[in-house]
Scaffold this motif. Structure first.
Motif, PDB file in Angstrom:
ATOM      1  N   GLY A   1       4.496   6.970   2.410  1.00 27.68           N
ATOM      2  CA  GLY A   1       5.239   6.044   1.582  1.00 27.68           C
ATOM      3  C   GLY A   1       5.809   4.901   2.728  1.00 27.68           C
ATOM      4  O   GLY A   1       5.555   4.930   3.863  1.00 27.68           O
ATOM      5  N   THR A   2       6.602   3.961   2.128  1.00 27.41           N
ATOM      6  CA  THR A   2       7.435   2.861   2.943  1.00 27.41           C
ATOM      7  C   THR A   2       8.123   3.516   3.862  1.00 27.41           C
ATOM      8  O   THR A   2       8.434   2.898   5.008  1.00 27.41           O
ATOM      9  N   GLY A   3       8.838   4.780   3.796  1.00 24.21           N
ATOM     10  CA  GLY A   3       9.897   5.170   4.578  1.00 24.21           C
ATOM     11  C   GLY A   3       9.148   5.468   5.767  1.00 24.21           C
ATOM     12  O   GLY A   3       9.632   5.185   6.712  1.00 24.21           O
TER      13      GLY A   3
ATOM     14  N   MET B   1       2.725  18.551   2.920  1.00 30.19           N
ATOM     15  CA  MET B   1       2.157  17.339   3.830  1.00 30.19           C
ATOM     16  C   MET B   1       1.382  16.505   2.986  1.00 30.19           C
ATOM     17  O   MET B   1       0.685  17.058   2.261  1.00 30.19           O
ATOM     18  N   GLY B   2       1.451  15.473   3.160  1.00 31.08           N
ATOM     19  CA  GLY B   2       0.672  14.217   2.696  1.00 31.08           C
ATOM     20  C   GLY B   2       0.865  14.014   1.059  1.00 31.08           C
ATOM     21  O   GLY B   2       1.856  14.292   0.640  1.00 31.08           O
ATOM     22  N   ARG B   3      -0.105  13.401   0.379  1.00 28.03           N
ATOM     23  CA  ARG B   3      -0.082  12.879  -0.789  1.00 28.03           C
ATOM     24  C   ARG B   3      -1.407  13.146  -1.578  1.00 28.03           C
ATOM     25  O   ARG B   3      -2.204  12.236  -1.619  1.00 28.03           O
ATOM     26  N   ASP B   4      -1.319  14.271  -2.048  1.00 26.07           N
ATOM     27  CA  ASP B   4      -2.950  14.628  -2.770  1.00 26.07           C
ATOM     28  C   ASP B   4      -2.609  15.472  -4.148  1.00 26.07           C
ATOM     29  O   ASP B   4      -2.618  16.369  -4.276  1.00 26.07           O
ATOM     30  N   GLY B   5      -2.166  14.541  -5.016  1.00 24.26           N
ATOM     31  CA  GLY B   5      -1.942  15.243  -6.445  1.00 24.26           C
ATOM     32  C   GLY B   5      -0.443  15.407  -6.517  1.00 24.26           C
ATOM     33  O   GLY B   5       0.487  15.290  -5.871  1.00 24.26           O
ATOM     34  N   TRP B   6      -0.304  15.776  -7.838  1.00 23.02           N
ATOM     35  CA  TRP B   6       1.293  16.113  -8.220  1.00 23.02           C
ATOM     36  C   TRP B   6       1.853  17.370  -7.250  1.00 23.02           C
ATOM     37  O   TRP B   6       3.172  17.432  -7.133  1.00 23.02           O
TER      38      TRP B   6
ATOM     39  N   ARG C   1       0.904  -1.166   0.001  1.00 17.57           N
ATOM     40  CA  ARG C   1      -0.026  -0.125   0.053  1.00 17.57           C
ATOM     41  C   ARG C   1       0.789   1.171   0.079  1.00 17.57           C
ATOM     42  O   ARG C   1       0.529   2.479  -0.645  1.00 17.57           O
ATOM     43  N   GLY C   2       2.104   1.185   0.831  1.00 15.32           N
ATOM     44  CA  GLY C   2       3.035   2.423   0.813  1.00 15.32           C
ATOM     45  C   GLY C   2       3.885   2.410  -0.390  1.00 15.32           C
ATOM     46  O   GLY C   2       4.599   3.484  -0.627  1.00 15.32           O
TER      47      GLY C   2
END
Length: 314
Positions: free
Chosen positions: A260-262, A168-173, A96-97
């Motif tokens: 992510g996985t980190g 912060m986060g992962r929301d688009g490019w 998932r990450g």
């Protein structure tokens, strides 16, 4: 090709046994008790008897070799266990990450290519000029500045002061720009100097002078002959420095709260989630092996001399 892949397969078997045993040993020797984390002793009243019972059920009282043998048996069956904190299968949690980490690594590599190839090429073509001096100065500064400090500067400038980009986060490019830029600039400084040195060596070779004597344009000589001859050392170094890239991804993901996985492995270490840590190490080992194998194969393609030597040996 088959002989090379067979040798690589045997190498990875020994490598996997070695890396899994060493990581298993050091994880178990690290301070902290996962049983206490699982039972939430800071929030609940837990007796010592309950702690010892759970430790016995999870096999922590067995010798380390026995524990490793049980884990290795599960690994052979492609069972990586379950996370202590979430109770979910380890590979499901890692997978998932993983896409987020691959996105960040790809973005960083693109930044590195767009920075190192032009700067390294211009520095070699205009040796000892002001362009060369600026390029070498920037590469030295890039190597001297820690990636986390560079990330903090970018956060302060582009997010806090200018309010251009999220941090912060992962929301688009948009959320990928600052982490990729930070990591890409941090690793590009080494490749600028390496490419410059390799290009200078290639431009002084006999085949370059022969190409000029045949009337080829400088543009064609540089792209077709000099640059291609200079790439194998750079690609080889990338395979060697892949571990540093993975470590840099971990730092940047924590800094930018990138899921992510980190960031996942940092949380797993904090919570003493042994199966998740072991699964992450194994996954990164596989990625390093695959990338290094691709590097070796591409090296043979880019360097015709190796093909000739292999034909002569056979």
């Amino acid at each position: 090709m088959i002989r090379i892949l067979t040798r690589k397969f045997l190498e990875v078997l020994f490598f996997m046994l070695f890396i899994t045993f060493i990581s298993f040993l050091f994880i178990r020797l690290a301070p902290g008790d996962p049983v206490l984390t699982i039972l939430n002793v800071d929030e609940l009243s837990v007796s010592q008897e309950q702690v010892e019972t759970l430790r016995e059920e999870m096999g922590f009282n067995d010798p380390l070799l026995v524990q490793y043998g049980m884990w290795l048996l599960q690994f052979i069956q492609l069972d990586f266990g379950q996370s202590y904190t979430t109770g979910q299968p380890v590979m499901d949690v890692i997978l998932r990450g993983l896409p987020a980490t691959l996105e960040l690594a790809t973005g960083a590599l693109l930044v590195m290519l767009f920075v190192s190839i032009p700067l390294g090429s211009l520095s070699a073509l205009y040796k000892d000029s002001w362009i060369d001096q600026v390029s070498r100065t920037l590469s030295i500064l890039g190597a001297a500045i820690p990636s986390f400090w560079l990330g903090l500067i970018f956060i302060d400038l582009f997010s806090v002061r200018l309010n251009w980009l999220p941090t912060m986060g992962r929301d688009g490019w948009a959320t990928l720009i600052l982490p990729s830029l930070t990591l890409g600039l941090a690793i590009s400084s080494v490749y600028v100097r390496l490419l410059r040195s390799s290009l200078l060596d290639s431009l002084g070779q006999e085949f370059i002078r022969a190409a000029r004597s045949r009337g080829l344009s400088e543009y064609r000589i540089f792209l077709v002959h000099a640059l291609r001859h200079s790439l194998p050392p750079v690609i080889t170094f990338f395979g060697v420095s892949l571990g540093s890239l993975i470590g840099g991804v971990v730092v940047i993901e924590v800094l930018f709260a990138y899921p992510g996985t980190g960031k996942l492995i940092v949380d797993a270490i904090r919570q003493r989630d042994y199966p998740l840590i072991q699964g992450y190490i194994l996954m990164m080992a596989v990625i390093v092996f695959v990338v290094n194998t691709c590097v070796d194969l591409s090296y043979r393609y880019l360097n015709p001399e190796m093909k000739l030597k292999e034909r002569e040996n056979h």
